[in-house]
Motif scaffolding. Structure first.
Motif, PDB file in Angstrom:
ATOM      1  N   CYS A  95       0.852  -1.180   0.000  1.00 43.59           N
ATOM      2  CA  CYS A  95       0.000   0.000   0.000  1.00 43.59           C
ATOM      3  C   CYS A  95       0.892   1.235   0.000  1.00 43.59           C
ATOM      4  O   CYS A  95       2.062   1.178   0.377  1.00 43.59           O
ATOM      5  CB  CYS A  95      -0.955   0.002   1.193  1.00 43.59           C
ATOM      6  N   ALA A  96       0.309   2.337  -0.434  1.00 42.20           N
ATOM      7  CA  ALA A  96       1.010   3.615  -0.399  1.00 42.20           C
ATOM      8  C   ALA A  96       0.675   4.308   0.916  1.00 42.20           C
ATOM      9  O   ALA A  96      -0.486   4.353   1.330  1.00 42.20           O
ATOM     10  CB  ALA A  96       0.587   4.473  -1.580  1.00 42.20           C
ATOM     11  N   PHE A  97       1.705   4.840   1.589  1.00 43.02           N
ATOM     12  CA  PHE A  97       1.490   5.532   2.848  1.00 43.02           C
ATOM     13  C   PHE A  97       2.627   6.521   3.076  1.00 43.02           C
ATOM     14  O   PHE A  97       3.804   6.147   3.008  1.00 43.02           O
ATOM     15  CB  PHE A  97       1.420   4.532   4.004  1.00 43.02           C
ATOM     16  N   ALA A  98       2.274   7.766   3.323  1.00 44.72           N
ATOM     17  CA  ALA A  98       3.247   8.813   3.689  1.00 44.72           C
ATOM     18  C   ALA A  98       4.397   8.924   2.686  1.00 44.72           C
ATOM     19  O   ALA A  98       5.560   9.031   3.067  1.00 44.72           O
ATOM     20  CB  ALA A  98       3.772   8.571   5.100  1.00 44.72           C
ATOM     21  N   GLY A  99       4.075   8.865   1.386  1.00 45.90           N
ATOM     22  CA  GLY A  99       5.087   9.056   0.348  1.00 45.90           C
ATOM     23  C   GLY A  99       5.966   7.858   0.058  1.00 45.90           C
ATOM     24  O   GLY A  99       6.974   7.976  -0.627  1.00 45.90           O
ATOM     25  N   LYS A 100       5.599   6.685   0.589  1.00 40.83           N
ATOM     26  CA  LYS A 100       6.371   5.484   0.295  1.00 40.83           C
ATOM     27  C   LYS A 100       5.443   4.304   0.083  1.00 40.83           C
ATOM     28  O   LYS A 100       4.247   4.384   0.337  1.00 40.83           O
ATOM     29  CB  LYS A 100       7.402   5.176   1.380  1.00 40.83           C
ATOM     30  N   VAL A 101       6.008   3.222  -0.384  1.00 35.20           N
ATOM     31  CA  VAL A 101       5.266   1.978  -0.573  1.00 35.20           C
ATOM     32  C   VAL A 101       5.635   1.051   0.585  1.00 35.20           C
ATOM     33  O   VAL A 101       6.811   0.753   0.797  1.00 35.20           O
ATOM     34  CB  VAL A 101       5.613   1.323  -1.925  1.00 35.20           C
ATOM     35  N   ILE A 102       4.622   0.626   1.334  1.00 35.42           N
ATOM     36  CA  ILE A 102       4.814  -0.291   2.452  1.00 35.42           C
ATOM     37  C   ILE A 102       4.450  -1.691   1.967  1.00 35.42           C
ATOM     38  O   ILE A 102       3.373  -1.908   1.417  1.00 35.42           O
ATOM     39  CB  ILE A 102       3.940   0.089   3.659  1.00 35.42           C
ATOM     40  N   ILE A 103       5.337  -2.644   2.175  1.00 29.74           N
ATOM     41  CA  ILE A 103       5.166  -4.018   1.714  1.00 29.74           C
ATOM     42  C   ILE A 103       5.121  -4.941   2.935  1.00 29.74           C
ATOM     43  O   ILE A 103       5.998  -4.871   3.799  1.00 29.74           O
ATOM     44  CB  ILE A 103       6.339  -4.433   0.797  1.00 29.74           C
ATOM     45  N   ALA A 121       9.620   0.939   0.180  1.00 27.09           N
ATOM     46  CA  ALA A 121      10.311   1.542  -0.959  1.00 27.09           C
ATOM     47  C   ALA A 121       9.949   3.014  -0.993  1.00 27.09           C
ATOM     48  O   ALA A 121       8.793   3.379  -0.759  1.00 27.09           O
ATOM     49  CB  ALA A 121       9.900   0.862  -2.262  1.00 27.09           C
ATOM     50  N   ALA A 122      10.900   3.861  -1.268  1.00 24.75           N
ATOM     51  CA  ALA A 122      10.657   5.296  -1.321  1.00 24.75           C
ATOM     52  C   ALA A 122       9.865   5.656  -2.572  1.00 24.75           C
ATOM     53  O   ALA A 122      10.009   5.010  -3.618  1.00 24.75           O
ATOM     54  CB  ALA A 122      11.983   6.055  -1.304  1.00 24.75           C
ATOM     55  N   GLY A 123       9.014   6.665  -2.465  1.00 21.30           N
ATOM     56  CA  GLY A 123       8.306   7.185  -3.619  1.00 21.30           C
ATOM     57  C   GLY A 123       6.887   6.691  -3.744  1.00 21.30           C
ATOM     58  O   GLY A 123       6.438   5.835  -2.979  1.00 21.30           O
ATOM     59  N   PRO A 124       6.171   7.198  -4.736  1.00 23.45           N
ATOM     60  CA  PRO A 124       4.758   6.846  -4.920  1.00 23.45           C
ATOM     61  C   PRO A 124       4.571   5.454  -5.539  1.00 23.45           C
ATOM     62  O   PRO A 124       5.484   4.905  -6.165  1.00 23.45           O
ATOM     63  CB  PRO A 124       4.237   7.930  -5.857  1.00 23.45           C
ATOM     64  N   MET A 125       3.386   4.912  -5.366  1.00 23.69           N
ATOM     65  CA  MET A 125       3.060   3.574  -5.865  1.00 23.69           C
ATOM     66  C   MET A 125       3.290   3.455  -7.372  1.00 23.69           C
ATOM     67  O   MET A 125       3.879   2.476  -7.840  1.00 23.69           O
ATOM     68  CB  MET A 125       1.612   3.223  -5.523  1.00 23.69           C
TER      69      MET A 125
END
Length: 133
Positions: A95-103, A121-125
């Protein structure tokens, strides 16, 4: 229809799908190897129509590693985790959260001793998805 199938005759499991910029991105579990040497990795494919499928040239997206055993909480059973056999990164979701992708994913032995882990991962989805192609 029957022609809208990603894979026949090979192991694919635990899909997570995201749609971005006209593509369906499908993360899934791929079995690599044979017999007792099988390992389970998260791979990625994409499609616009579920007929023509493109595998990422950068697969695997996630491959098991001893770093999976890093603890996020100090009160976990460190001895049990350290002694656990790892050959699996499965049940991938993101999911995308606070400007990063959480896996979030599962690691373990594929025989009942599994643990949950998190990566980011840094950055948008959208940029994350596109970076694999």
């Amino acid at each position: 229809g029957p022609d809208c199938v990603f894979a026949r005759g090979r192991y694919t499991a635990c899909p997570a799908m995201r749609f971005h910029n006209g593509y369906y991105y499908i993360f899934y579990l791929e079995a690599v190897g044979t017999g007792d040497a099988v390992e389970y990795e998260t791979w990625l494919t994409r499609t616009r129509d579920f007929r023509d499928v493109e595998l990422s040239p950068h697969n695997p997206v996630l491959k098991w590693d001893e770093a999976d055993k890093q603890l996020a909480r100090p009160n976990l059973d460190t001895e049990r985790i350290a002694a656990s056999f790892n050959r699996n990164n499965s049940d991938f979701d993101l999911c995308a959260f606070a400007g990063k992708v959480i896996i979030n994913y599962s690691w373990g032995d594929q025989h009942g001793k599994e643990f949950l882990a998190e990566a980011e991962a840094a950055g948008p989805m959208g940029a994350f998805l596109e970076s694999w192609f």
